[in-house]
Design a protein around this motif. Sequence first.
Motif, PDB file in Angstrom:
ATOM      1  N   MET A 111      33.193  35.721  36.586  1.00  0.00           N
ATOM      2  CA  MET A 111      33.807  37.050  36.681  1.00  0.00           C
ATOM      3  C   MET A 111      33.369  37.940  35.520  1.00  0.00           C
ATOM      4  O   MET A 111      33.156  39.133  35.682  1.00  0.00           O
ATOM      5  N   GLN A 116      33.409  41.623  36.772  1.00  0.00           N
ATOM      6  CA  GLN A 116      34.728  41.666  37.433  1.00  0.00           C
ATOM      7  C   GLN A 116      35.861  41.766  36.412  1.00  0.00           C
ATOM      8  O   GLN A 116      36.909  42.349  36.700  1.00  0.00           O
ATOM      9  N   THR A 122      39.428  48.332  34.053  1.00  0.00           N
ATOM     10  CA  THR A 122      39.380  49.743  34.440  1.00  0.00           C
ATOM     11  C   THR A 122      40.429  50.039  35.521  1.00  0.00           C
ATOM     12  O   THR A 122      40.839  51.178  35.673  1.00  0.00           O
ATOM     13  N   LEU A 123      40.846  49.018  36.272  1.00  0.00           N
ATOM     14  CA  LEU A 123      41.901  49.228  37.272  1.00  0.00           C
ATOM     15  C   LEU A 123      43.289  49.027  36.667  1.00  0.00           C
ATOM     16  O   LEU A 123      44.274  48.888  37.381  1.00  0.00           O
ATOM     17  N   ALA A 124      43.346  48.978  35.329  1.00  0.00           N
ATOM     18  CA  ALA A 124      44.602  48.927  34.580  1.00  0.00           C
ATOM     19  C   ALA A 124      45.281  47.559  34.620  1.00  0.00           C
ATOM     20  O   ALA A 124      46.493  47.450  34.487  1.00  0.00           O
ATOM     21  N   TYR A 125      44.510  46.491  34.819  1.00  0.00           N
ATOM     22  CA  TYR A 125      45.048  45.136  34.685  1.00  0.00           C
ATOM     23  C   TYR A 125      44.670  44.592  33.315  1.00  0.00           C
ATOM     24  O   TYR A 125      43.562  44.820  32.844  1.00  0.00           O
TER      25      TYR A 125
ATOM     26  N   PHE B  90      35.948  41.802  43.576  1.00  0.00           N
ATOM     27  CA  PHE B  90      36.591  40.497  43.382  1.00  0.00           C
ATOM     28  C   PHE B  90      36.260  39.662  44.603  1.00  0.00           C
ATOM     29  O   PHE B  90      36.646  40.011  45.726  1.00  0.00           O
ATOM     30  N   MET B  93      38.636  38.368  47.500  1.00  0.00           N
ATOM     31  CA  MET B  93      39.423  39.339  48.271  1.00  0.00           C
ATOM     32  C   MET B  93      38.537  40.082  49.263  1.00  0.00           C
ATOM     33  O   MET B  93      37.351  40.281  49.019  1.00  0.00           O
ATOM     34  N   MET B 101      43.560  46.913  45.016  1.00  0.00           N
ATOM     35  CA  MET B 101      43.866  46.359  43.688  1.00  0.00           C
ATOM     36  C   MET B 101      44.316  47.422  42.697  1.00  0.00           C
ATOM     37  O   MET B 101      45.309  47.246  41.993  1.00  0.00           O
ATOM     38  N   GLY B 102      43.559  48.514  42.605  1.00  0.00           N
ATOM     39  CA  GLY B 102      43.914  49.556  41.646  1.00  0.00           C
ATOM     40  C   GLY B 102      45.174  50.286  42.054  1.00  0.00           C
ATOM     41  O   GLY B 102      46.020  50.608  41.221  1.00  0.00           O
ATOM     42  N   ALA B 104      47.641  49.135  43.685  1.00  0.00           N
ATOM     43  CA  ALA B 104      48.822  48.278  43.533  1.00  0.00           C
ATOM     44  C   ALA B 104      49.446  48.426  42.146  1.00  0.00           C
ATOM     45  O   ALA B 104      50.602  48.093  41.946  1.00  0.00           O
ATOM     46  N   ARG B 105      48.672  48.929  41.180  1.00  0.00           N
ATOM     47  CA  ARG B 105      49.185  49.084  39.824  1.00  0.00           C
ATOM     48  C   ARG B 105      49.975  50.360  39.651  1.00  0.00           C
ATOM     49  O   ARG B 105      50.562  50.585  38.604  1.00  0.00           O
ATOM     50  N   ARG B 149      36.809  51.677  45.995  1.00  0.00           N
ATOM     51  CA  ARG B 149      37.823  51.203  45.059  1.00  0.00           C
ATOM     52  C   ARG B 149      38.047  52.219  43.939  1.00  0.00           C
ATOM     53  O   ARG B 149      39.184  52.431  43.492  1.00  0.00           O
ATOM     54  N   LEU B 153      41.782  55.833  43.667  1.00  0.00           N
ATOM     55  CA  LEU B 153      42.717  56.213  42.609  1.00  0.00           C
ATOM     56  C   LEU B 153      42.768  57.723  42.408  1.00  0.00           C
ATOM     57  O   LEU B 153      43.507  58.204  41.545  1.00  0.00           O
TER      58      LEU B 153
END
Lengths: 245, 241
Positions: A111, A116, A122-125, B90, B93, B101-102, B104-105, B149, B153
């Motif tokens: 990853m 990844q 960048t997706l805020a995780y 990912f 998925m 994914m994005g 969901a935050r 993706r 957002l």
Amino acid sequence: MKSAREIVSFIGGAALRAWRSLRDVGTWSPLLVGQMRRLGVDSIPIALFIAVFTGIVLALLSSYIFTGTVPNYFVGALVGKTIMLELGPVLTGMALAGRVGANIAAEIGTMKVTEQVDALETLAYDPGSYLVVPRVLAATVMFPVVTALAIGVGVLTGWFTAINLLDLTTLEFVKGLRMFYQFKDLWFGLIKAASFGLVVALTGCLRGLATQNGAEGVGRETTRAVVIGCEAILALDAFWALVLL
Amino acid sequence: MIRFDNLHKRFGAKVVLDGFSLDVPDGATTVLIGASGSGKSVILKHIVGLLQPDAGGVDVDGRRVDALDTEELVALRRQIGYVFQSAALFDSMTLAENVRMGLARQQLPESEVASRTADALAHVGLSDAAGRYPAEVSGGMRKRAGIARAIALRPRYILWDEPTSGLDPVTSATMDRLMRRTAAELGTTSLVVTHDMRSAFAVGDRIAMLHEGRVRAVGTGEAMRATSDPVVRQFIEGRPE
Ligand SMILES: Nc1ncnc2c1ncn2[C@@H]1O[C@H](COP(=O)(O)OP(=O)(O)O)[C@@H](O)[C@H]1O
Ligand SMILES: [Mg+2]
């Protein structure tokens, strides 16, 4: 060599990040059960395979050692004690260091080199909450579970060997098993197993996140994770023997 | 607007950025060209705080990225869509789950998440492939899923890391059109990093060239084509020496 101050601030920073990741329960909790299955339940066959042979060999060895010197029922004592205190946790830990440590390091390393992990950020995780916490918690919980099963199976095959291949009755074996048994033997083994799970998973995660340079890097870090995991198990094993016994 | 202010970055002894300064004005598409390994991806990663500068910095809407705390950085990242060179999907998925994914935050109702996912996939022409896994689709489709993706957002900025690399000429041209359409329909400010000159001229309102860690030249496509700078000419014309 780094100064003490730098080391302290490094550890402080790592602890703070770990605390932040742990606090983000909503991120890691949905992933926990899947990791418990993958890292724990799927490791049961290899752990039981090892336990079966350990039980057989221990029964045969202790009979060889004791014959003509002490009563036969000591076979039960030796099998029980060594499997609970040492061989159950350590052999299971080593096998799982290979399986779990490699699995984690290779997956997270892949990853990392395919961006990844960057994408997660960048997706805020927080990769700590999303990748590290569920794996470390799952391994810390599941290593003792798998080890407990391995201890049970090891003792059972030791008993089975004793009554079939040696001149022991079930009564004698159980008498030996109970003679020196303390409850501490069991929880000592399981605490060790939990600490093994924690370091094996954490090492796998950290090596995975440190991966660079494509497929070659993934291979290198995976190997490193397994080697460090096994070394850490042996060091912790000695540590617990010093501290808890 | 995104402003690079005298950015310095080195890895070990290797100096990658050596005083990189550039303005990326709002509402336009700025293209950054440069050789492979010149530091284009490193520049993009500084904008979203994936890398920290050794000196200098990046300002997004007047705020220094490396001075933001964790919550502020998360808020900044919500404004910026990042399209990775390798798509960085990912792989466990489906394409639709990747797009989710994005979303969901963010505190969005489920119906909003579903409609935004569908819209984003439709925008890149992947509605029919929503349930497929990254390993089951072509490289071009993976790239488009990565775009979906990012745009799901509703970002104000989109960073494109080599959007046409590894694509055949026709698929590349389609990608150029998708980039222009995305900028026009969503009103985003784009920063595109590439070494594909055909694509650079097709999408860029402004083109800047990165050379030895700094901006070597910057101007419109016309101005760049007309330049007398030998380094820029060599790169644009693709001559070996
Ligand atoms: N995390 C990193 N650690 C060490 N070196 C890196 C790292 N990221 C990039 N580099 C180096 O920086 C240079 C520029 O990389 P990059 O920005 O990926 O180039 P490109 O212009 O092709 O996108 C390369 O020499 C690369 O090896
Ligand atoms: Mg790059």
